[in-house]
Each structure stands twice: as C-alpha cells, then as structure tokens.
Scaffold this motif. Structure first.
Motif: not given
Length: 253
Positions: A159-170, A206-216
């Motif tokens: 689970x990323x931190x808020x400082x990583x600007x995370x998003x949630x896709x559902x 669901x999928x959690x993403x950040x600018x440095x850790x994204x889906x393919x």
C-alpha cells in the motif's frame, strides 16, 4: 425436475447429488497459492449464442392452456448483441411470474459472464505481482460507500503512502473501470478524493498505482473460446503514446 429449481445434478459417491443456484455460504477458497501455474481461467458462453430475448412457454392454470412469457434484455444489450431469441419450455411452471423469473435467470447468467467482458480491440491493464515483484491489486474486502473501501490481504499488499500520489482503479458493478486519486489511507481503509459513480461491489477487482509503479497495458488482438469453455486472450504490449508518434513524430514516452 431439476429445471424447476434451477438445480444442477451431478454424480458423487455412488449416487446422484444436486446443487442449486441459490444463496449459500462459502465452502472453499482458491488463491494463487492453490491453483495451477496457468492461474485463473474465466469461462463464459460464446457471443454468438448470447441471447437477448427469452420466450418461456408455461401452462396457465387459469386458461388451462400453454402461454408464452417474453423477457427481453435492456436496449443497450440488444444494441450490442442484436436480437437473439431463445425459446424455453418451462417444466412444471404454472404462473406468469414463475416463467418470468426463469427468463430473467437465463438472461442474467448469459449477460454477466466475466469471460465476455474483454473483446478484440480493447485495451486492458495487468498488475502481475510475479513480474512486478510486488502485490498492488486484489479484491475489495468490503465497501463502505462511494468514497471508502477496504482492501484485502494487507499483509502482502504494497500500500503506497499519500506522498507517492497514489490512485485506486476499481471495476464497478456495470463492468466499467474507474480511477480515482487516493486522499486518505488508514490501514486497509482507502478513501478517494472524488466519489465513484456507483459504489463498487464487495470483492470487486482493484489496482493501486503510483507514478513510479504502474500497470502494464495491452491491446487485445484475439479472444478464443476453447473446447473446455475457457478463453484464451492474446494481446500486444500497448503504448498510448504511439498515436502522437505516428501522427506528428512526438517522441514516445
């Protein structure tokens, strides 16, 4: 007789047993740890046999004659698949409401199979913990409202931190994918900054993403139904920046 109760008969322990399509408690669970290396396979009926109009014939006790009750899918579904009619002779059905329930059951089962949500040309996202080295996706444990959800398996989920600007896709109940910016994290409870159009279902992917850790991302080029009613999806690696590159030479990101 089984058709009256929407029951599936099967041979077990030297006799015939039955299993009804009805609410029941969970009796077993499967995860990546107890399936084959191929992973999960989602099955559904062929698009060519996806019916949108069900005619159910039943015996009307009032008129003492065989009558027909017609149940139709919504306009959007008929536009998507066309008018495909299925005629059913309902055994031991003696009321219009009983016939209508049977028709709706057939429509629901045929229109809500996961295997047909992906079609040729679709772009899909994949969060593969084996390739990425970290688990960033799963199934929602519970849903509080349109802005708050609870994630599953927090011990193994990154689970990323808020400082990583995370998003949630559902995936929402209507099958659409929506992405929202995460505004609050409290253990397994995730709050998004703007509400989903509808509250996701419990166990929704669901999928959690950040600018440095994204889906393919991948573009589907074929969907093949196998003899055992599974589906094989073939897709090519997809880069959305290719369109600007093709049109005006913009460098690929």
């Amino acid at each position: 007789l089984c058709s009256v109760m929407r029951v599936m008969p099967f041979y077990s322990a030297g006799g015939i047993a039955i299993s009804q399509d009805a609410p029941k408690t969970t009796s077993y669970l499967f995860t990546n740890a107890n399936v084959t290396e191929q992973g999960f396979v989602y099955a559904g009926s062929s698009l060519k046999t996806r019916h949108t109009v069900i005619n159910v014939s039943y015996f009307d006790m009032t008129t003492q004659e065989v009558d027909i009750e017609t149940v139709e899918a919504d306009a959007a579904t008929q536009t998507k698949y066309g008018v495909v009619v299925k005629n059913i002779k309902a055994f031991a059905t003696t009321s219009r409401n009983q016939a209508r329930r049977l028709g709706r059951w057939f429509l629901y089962n045929e229109q809500n199979a996961a295997g047909v949500l992906v079609r040729c040309g679709d772009v899909i996202e994949i969060s593969d913990r084996l390739k990425a080295g970290s688990r960033r996706g799963g199934l929602l444990k519970s849903v509080t409202n349109t802005t708050t959800v609870v994630l599953d398996d927090t011990n193994n989920t990154d689970i990323p931190s808020l400082g990583d600007n995370p998003t949630l896709s559902v995936i929402l109940p209507d099958g659409t994918l929506q992405e929202r910016t995460i505004s609050g994290i409290s253990g397994a409870t995730i709050t998004v900054s703007s509400a989903f159009t509808t509250a996701p279902n419990q166990h929704a992917p669901y999928i959690l993403e950040t600018p440095s850790f994204q889906t393919t991302t991948w573009r589907v080029i074929s969907v093949k139904e196998n003899e055992d009613k599974t589906f094989t999806i073939t897709a090519l690696s997809h880069n959305s920046g290719k369109y600007a590159f093709v049109e005006d030479g913009t460098a690929l990101p």
